[in-house]
Design a protein around this motif. Structure first.
Motif, short mmCIF file in Angstrom:
data_model
loop_
_atom_site.label_atom_id
_atom_site.label_comp_id
_atom_site.label_asym_id
_atom_site.label_seq_id
_atom_site.Cartn_x
_atom_site.Cartn_y
_atom_site.Cartn_z
N VAL A 150 -40.48 -61.42 5.42
CA VAL A 150 -39.87 -61.93 4.39
C VAL A 150 -38.40 -62.56 5.40
O VAL A 150 -37.69 -63.86 4.83
N LYS A 151 -38.27 -62.17 6.54
CA LYS A 151 -37.05 -63.14 7.46
C LYS A 151 -37.97 -65.19 7.78
O LYS A 151 -36.72 -65.72 8.33
N PHE A 152 -39.37 -65.30 6.88
CA PHE A 152 -40.04 -66.47 7.78
C PHE A 152 -39.51 -67.06 5.97
O PHE A 152 -40.42 -68.29 6.64
N LEU A 181 -38.20 -61.48 -5.32
CA LEU A 181 -37.20 -61.48 -4.90
C LEU A 181 -36.32 -59.59 -4.78
O LEU A 181 -35.33 -60.13 -4.34
N ALA A 182 -37.42 -59.42 -5.13
CA ALA A 182 -36.73 -56.97 -5.04
C ALA A 182 -36.52 -57.25 -3.19
O ALA A 182 -35.20 -57.23 -2.54
N ALA A 183 -37.88 -57.84 -2.21
CA ALA A 183 -37.95 -57.68 -0.68
C ALA A 183 -36.53 -58.89 -0.02
O ALA A 183 -35.54 -58.37 0.43
N ILE A 184 -36.18 -59.87 -0.84
CA ILE A 184 -35.59 -60.62 -0.17
C ILE A 184 -34.25 -60.53 -0.58
O ILE A 184 -33.13 -60.43 0.65
N GLU A 185 -33.43 -60.10 -1.73
CA GLU A 185 -32.56 -59.26 -1.89
C GLU A 185 -31.79 -57.84 -1.23
O GLU A 185 -30.78 -57.97 -0.72
N ILE A 234 -26.05 -56.58 -3.39
CA ILE A 234 -24.23 -56.68 -1.99
C ILE A 234 -23.34 -56.55 -2.41
O ILE A 234 -23.03 -55.50 -0.90
N ALA A 235 -23.10 -56.40 -3.62
CA ALA A 235 -21.52 -56.13 -4.36
C ALA A 235 -21.02 -54.22 -4.05
O ALA A 235 -19.99 -54.40 -3.17
N ARG A 236 -22.12 -53.92 -4.35
CA ARG A 236 -21.77 -53.05 -4.23
C ARG A 236 -22.46 -52.08 -3.49
O ARG A 236 -21.38 -50.91 -2.67
N THR A 237 -22.68 -52.12 -2.64
CA THR A 237 -23.34 -51.50 -0.73
C THR A 237 -21.81 -51.96 -0.06
O THR A 237 -21.44 -51.17 0.50
N ALA A 238 -21.40 -53.38 -0.30
CA ALA A 238 -20.30 -53.42 0.61
C ALA A 238 -18.51 -52.74 -0.47
O ALA A 238 -17.90 -52.39 0.64
N THR A 239 -19.34 -52.45 -1.80
CA THR A 239 -17.72 -51.47 -2.04
C THR A 239 -18.49 -50.37 -1.44
O THR A 239 -16.96 -50.07 -1.30
N ASN A 240 -19.07 -49.77 -1.26
CA ASN A 240 -19.70 -47.72 -0.10
C ASN A 240 -18.97 -48.85 0.43
O ASN A 240 -18.23 -47.53 1.25
N ILE A 241 -18.76 -49.10 1.83
CA ILE A 241 -18.62 -49.24 2.81
C ILE A 241 -17.08 -49.59 3.15
O ILE A 241 -16.71 -48.43 3.69
N ASN A 242 -16.50 -50.17 2.56
CA ASN A 242 -15.05 -49.99 2.36
C ASN A 242 -14.94 -49.06 1.88
O ASN A 242 -13.81 -49.22 2.17
#
Length: 570
Positions: free
Chosen positions: A119-121, A278-282, A326-334
């Motif tokens: 996916v990084k490629f 899309l699932a893999a990338i995100e 990403i947004a919910r993951t950041a909320t979880n960490i914060n």
């Protein structure tokens, strides 16, 4: 070997960590509620499907994935794909379930075969253009609810008759243009105020997203003004005319298998590939963001396996495709979440909300949800990244623009593929442009060695040196052929210096073979110098090393020169 991150996280787990995970899980569960519903409605599905996804897939992604803090569920990136397939009369929600299960299987296979790193490629320009295109598409789909429009169908737009809101960008714009007279001032004002609050809220606190605040405030204000002044807006439960809109069930549905007939599988297979990619990338992008926030390192292959299981189980319970958010993951960490337990708690919290408070969700105003999705679209668009890329080279701008336009105006199923083709074309062109084949025919050749020292090469009569600077592949073969054709019969030895040739392909091998044949006809001997590991490996496997003669291949130019002198003296 597959090993969920949960197993590692539970080593040394204690009550203090559980307390922080519990708080984070509760907060992110409440935050995920309006987002899950909004993404489901934007996808053309009923609100509960978003909740089912966040509950089932969110729990699986946390428990079975390879990331410590990942929060999974429905995301805006999938809305375009889902809308297109559920509005296809031949497929509908059943076809979506089949495509999601297939995508889940693909994700598991990617993880099992250790392909998570691929996916990084995908070039950065494609990711930015693709994401920006999805953002525009999501925002376009919210214009109607944002301004309280009520298009009257059937409607003819640009010569095509639609029985309901079309899925294409042009079609939606045409519908909105013909429905301007139905704009509701109250709905528009509520949407604008909600959007302003969302963007201003981070100045108050970043721990609790503004989207949650506006949903709560808008719901309260909507109920009060409805009873006090008779002002009405569309809500999740009802339209302004009093007709039913959606209702939230109190339990998860019984599991059921999707349509797995061969005809259905072949029809939805391209869509399944898009969902999987899309699932893999995100999910992996979200995992990278999470790693940066907590100083951890995720396992991309295990994460893909967890994502795959989640996307297989989600449609069995009436859910949608899911990935890392990403947004919910950041909320979880914060809010202190540091282990997968927080993500599992977030799913349980959503389940409890649905069971005990689901009926109150029906009062959430649609303009408020539209404002939330507009803010999500703005954040997804990546304006700062686009500005930077637009200052760069033309090839990057072209790839970005093509990917964006195909995503918006054609189909995101093709956007990544077409973007990759353009990126590959420009990459090959760059390699051709930077690759050179130079000749040195003077008796004394000066240059700079790898260690920075000047080198002096004494070329005897009858020896010519050609330096291949860059990869020798199908794109640069013609340059090589044109250069070596100039080696006339007056030369007895042609030294091909390959110290800067790090890559060789079948086209390069064929060009070397043709060069060897031409030199044989002229009585010229080829000697190779400074062959790098990859070209040497291919020369050996292809048999070209034996054709040239192992005695004519050397690690450095000095040995090659000695061999040339030996040949000339004979």
């Amino acid at each position: 070997m597959y090993k969920p991150e949960l197993i590692n996280a539970l080593k040394g787990y204690n009550g203090k960590q559980f307390a922080t995970d519990l708080i984070a899980g509760i907060i992110v569960g409440i935050v995920a509620l309006p987002l899950s519903i909004a993404f489901a409605i934007a996808s053309g599905c009923s609100p509960e499907t978003g909740l089912y996804t966040a509950i089932v897939a969110g729990f699986c992604i946390a428990a079975l994935g390879g990331t410590r803090c990942q929060i999974g569920g429905p995301t805006g990136a999938f809305t375009v794909i889902i809308y297109a397939i559920v509005n296809n009369p031949e497929l509908g929600i059943g076809g979506l379930a089949t495509a999601t299960v297939l995508a889940g299987i693909m994700l598991i296979l990617l993880g099992v075969f250790k392909l998570g790193g691929l996916v990084k490629f995908i070039p950065y320009t494609i990711v930015v253009g693709f994401t920006a295109g999805i953002a525009v598409t999501i925002a376009t789909g919210q214009i109607g609810d944002f301004f309280g429009m009520h298009p009257q169908f059937p409607m003819t737009v640009f010569g095509t008759e639609y029985a309901k809101m079309p899925g294409t960008f042009i079609g939606k714009i045409g519908v909105y243009a013909q429905s301007l007279k139905t704009i509701d001032l109250y709905s528009s004002l509520m949407s604008i105020i909600c959007l302003v609050i969302i963007f201003m809220w981070p100045k108050v606190t970043k721990k609790i997203p503004g989207s949650l605040i506006v949903i709560i405030l808008a719901t309260i204000v909507s109920i009060i003004l409805d009873k006090a002044a008779g002002l009405k807006v569309d809500t999740i439960g009802k339209f302004t005319d009093g007709s039913a809109h959606y209702s939230i069930p109190k339990t998860l549905p019984a599991p059921h298998l999707p349509d797995l007939r061969f005809s259905t599988i072949t029809t939805v297979f391209p869509t399944a590939v898009s969902i999987a990619v899309l699932a893999a990338i995100e999910s992996l992008l979200s995992a990278v963001v999470a790693d940066g926030m907590i100083g951890a390192k995720h396992d991309s292959n295990n994460e893909l396996i967890g994502q795959g299981v989640a996307n297989i189980l989600s449609p069995l319970f009436g859910g949608l495709p899911a990935t890392g958010a990403i947004a919910r993951t950041a909320t979880n960490i914060n809010n202190g979440g540091r282990t997968p337990v927080a993500g599992m708690i977030h799913a349980v919290v959503l389940l409890l909300i649905m069971i005990f408070f689901g009926k109150y969700v029906e009062y959430v105003p649609m303009p408020a949800l539209a404002a939330v999705l507009m803010s999500v679209s703005w954040n997804m668009a990546g304006i700062p990244a686009i500005r930077k890329l637009l200052k760069g080279q033309k090839s990057d701008i072209t790839v970005l623009t093509v990917t964006f336009l195909v995503t918006v105006f054609v189909d995101l199923t093709y956007a990544i593929g077409i973007g990759l083709m353009f990126a590959a074309f420009f990459f090959i062109k760059k390699m051709i442009d930077v690759s050179q084949v130079e000749t040195n025919e003077k008796s004394i050749v000066t240059g700079i060695t790898g260690d920075g020292h000047e080198e002096m090469l004494d070329l005897p009569q009858g020896v010519v040196v050609y330096e291949i600077d860059g990869p020798l592949f199908f794109g640069t073969v013609r340059k090589f052929e044109l250069a070596t054709e100039r080696a006339g019969a007056s030369y007895k030895v042609l030294i091909l210096r390959m110290r800067n040739t790090t890559y060789l392909d079948a086209g390069g091998i064929n060009a070397l073979g043709q060069c060897k044949a031409a030199c044989d006809r002229k009585g010229v001997q080829i000697v190779l110098s400074g062959v790098q590991p990859q070209p040497m490996k291919l020369l050996t496997k292809s048999g070209m090393l034996d054709t040239l003669g192992k005695e004519n291949v050397y690690d450095n130019i000095n040995d090659a020169m000695n061999r040339a002198k030996e040949i000339v003296s004979k």
